[in-house]
Design a protein around this motif. Structure first.
Motif, short mmCIF file in Angstrom:
data_model
loop_
_atom_site.label_atom_id
_atom_site.label_comp_id
_atom_site.label_asym_id
_atom_site.label_seq_id
_atom_site.Cartn_x
_atom_site.Cartn_y
_atom_site.Cartn_z
N ILE A 61 0.70 -1.25 0.04
CA ILE A 61 0.10 -0.06 -0.02
C ILE A 61 0.71 1.26 0.03
O ILE A 61 0.36 2.33 -0.04
CB ILE A 61 -0.89 -0.05 1.29
N LYS B 41 -8.21 -3.60 -4.41
CA LYS B 41 -7.55 -2.95 -3.34
C LYS B 41 -6.35 -2.31 -3.71
O LYS B 41 -5.97 -1.24 -3.44
CB LYS B 41 -7.26 -4.00 -2.07
N LEU C 1 -10.06 -1.19 11.06
CA LEU C 1 -8.88 -0.42 10.55
C LEU C 1 -7.91 -0.59 11.43
O LEU C 1 -8.12 -0.42 12.76
CB LEU C 1 -9.51 1.10 10.56
N ARG D 132 -3.21 -0.47 12.42
CA ARG D 132 -1.93 0.23 11.70
C ARG D 132 -0.80 -0.22 12.74
O ARG D 132 -1.29 -0.63 13.71
CB ARG D 132 -1.72 1.83 11.72
N HIS E 11 -5.07 0.64 7.46
CA HIS E 11 -5.55 -0.27 6.48
C HIS E 11 -6.45 -1.17 6.96
O HIS E 11 -6.56 -1.54 8.45
CB HIS E 11 -4.67 -0.89 5.46
N THR E 12 -7.23 -1.77 6.21
CA THR E 12 -8.05 -2.83 6.43
C THR E 12 -7.54 -4.01 5.69
O THR E 12 -6.78 -3.95 4.66
CB THR E 12 -9.65 -2.87 6.40
N GLN F 96 -12.44 6.16 5.08
CA GLN F 96 -11.30 5.94 5.53
C GLN F 96 -10.20 6.96 5.41
O GLN F 96 -9.22 7.05 5.90
CB GLN F 96 -10.62 4.56 5.43
N PHE G 215 -7.41 1.04 -2.75
CA PHE G 215 -7.00 1.00 -1.35
C PHE G 215 -8.15 1.24 -0.39
O PHE G 215 -8.87 0.39 -0.45
CB PHE G 215 -5.94 2.14 -1.45
N ASP G 216 -8.13 2.56 0.24
CA ASP G 216 -9.25 2.61 1.02
C ASP G 216 -10.69 2.71 0.65
O ASP G 216 -11.92 2.77 1.26
CB ASP G 216 -9.01 3.72 2.17
#
Ligand SMILES: C=C1C[C@]23C[C@H]1CC[C@H]2[C@@]12CCC[C@@](C)(C(=O)O1)[C@H]2[C@@H]3C(=O)O
Ligand SMILES: O=C(O)CCC(=O)C(=O)O
Ligand SMILES: [Fe+2]
Length: 355
Positions: free
Chosen positions: A114, A323, A270, A272, A214-215, A349, A327-328
């Motif tokens: 990411i 993704k 979510l 990190r 991120h998820t 997000q 991404f989000d």
């Protein structure tokens, strides 16, 4: 986009945080270092089945994450995995780069996938195993690659059993028998990945980011962290909450595909990783997905007139592609209708990136 050169910085030798890795000024403190009293639940899998199922259901709804103990993965195996991970990241940079991830690939050594969505670099390095690790292991240790492959194989086998069991418990807590979900029982192949994450000690941890929020693009993720904290989960109303390492415990994260499967009832969490001034941190994520080709869509038992189907069907590889591109926004890009009000991930997000 980060340049190739700066993405290959050897973080172990840097004495001062470079601008390329400085996410925010030390003046604006978002409270992320508060070790909040409340944290994710710890669930003992040895309790009786019904109790475990209900507790898991509650944890999935409220946190999207929990720790498990008495999971039957031996300390020996967890320690072996940790030793081999540490051994990999201790190799000289030019050696690690021999197993570098190719620009369009998933497996191999490099910065988090990411990274391209952020203008600052993360204080971490990763090694992704997707399929057989043999070729990469050979490049890393030409004369001694078998031990690594053996540990990976045993770890993946044990994690697959545990993930299947947890998947059954999560489905059960939604009122669905595992046997009613065809792909959830029976053989599976090539439907998981293993991510080793290394976070070297950092000269300026308050301004650095280990792994950005991120998820996970999985059904669920089982995370093993060494005895150094860094993982944080986001909870609406609480903000960032640290998940303190508990010896022998594993962390379970609800991923985007269970979010879809549960029609939004179990939102993906979510999370990190932040970094540390003095200690090296290692984590190992087992990323559990559905068998390839299987379309994941909201379970029909959870869809009715009052609860319309919120997501369209997607395969795992399709979702990973989404993704990588969005991404989000990936989850909302497969959404069919507006999110439920008040749900943890109903908010955008974006805005979680600082700096
Ligand atoms: C099976 C997966 C899941 C991936 C992509 C692919 C292999 C590597 C995984 C991770 C691991 C690190 C965080 C993440 C966000 C990343 O950058 O790479 C994950 C990503 C995702 O969950 O989307
Ligand atoms: O290092 C951690 O605790 C988080 C790792 C993670 O989120 C991942 O690998 O997806
Ligand atoms: Fe993750």
């Amino acid at each position: 986009m980060p340049s190739i050169i700066s993405s290959q910085l050897d973080l172990y030798s840097i004495k001062e945080l470079p601008e390329s890795h400085a996410w925010k000024s030390s003046l604006d403190d978002d409270g992320s270092r508060n070790i909040n009293a409340e944290s994710i639940p710890v669930i003992d899998l040895n309790h009786d089945h019904k109790f475990v199922m209900d507790t898991i259901g509650h944890a999935c709804k409220t946190w999207g994450a929990f720790q498990i103990v008495n999971h039957n993965i031996s300390h020996r195996l967890l320690n072996h995995m940790e030793t081999h991970g540490t051994r990999l990241f201790s190799l000289p940079m030019q050696q690690k780069l021999k197993a570098a991830r190719s620009s369009d690939g998933i497996a191999g050594y490099g910065v988090a996938r990411i990274s391209s969505f952020f203008d600052k670099l993360m204080w971490s390095e990763g090694f992704t195993i997707f399929g057989s690790p043999l070729e990469h292991a050979r490049q890393l240790w030409p004369y001694d690659y078998n031990k690594f492959c053996d540990v990976i194989e045993e770890y993946e086998n044990e994690m697959e059993k545990l993930a299947g069991r947890l998947m059954g418990l999560m489905l059960g807590s939604l009122g669905i028998a595992k046997e009613d979900v065809k792909w959830a029982v029976g053989p599976r192949s090539g439907s998981s990945a293993l991510q080793l994450n290394s976070y070297p000690a950092c000269p300026d941890p308050d301004r650095a980011m280990g792994l950005a929020a991120h998820t996970d693009s999985t059904l669920l993720t089982i995370l093993h962290q060494n005895n150094t904290s860094g993982l944080q989960v986001f909870k609406e109303g609480n903000g960032w909450v640290t998940v303190l390492p508990l010896r022998g415990a594993l962390v379970l994260n609800v991923g985007d595909l269970v979010h879809i499967l549960s029609n939004g009832l179990y939102p993906s969490v979510l999370h990190r990783a932040i970094v540390n001034r003095t200690r090296h941190r290692l984590s190992v994520a087992y990323l559990y997905g559905p068998p390839s080709g299987v379309k994941i869509s909201p379970l029909s038992k959870l869809v009715d007139q009052r609860n319309p189907q919120m997501y369209r069907p997607v395969t795992w590889s399709e979702y990973l592609g989404t993704k990588a591109k969005h991404f989000d926004k990936a989850l909302s890009s497969v959404r069919l209708c507006a999110p439920r009000i008040g749900f943890a991930n109903s908010k955008d997000q974006s805005g979680v990136q600082v700096g």
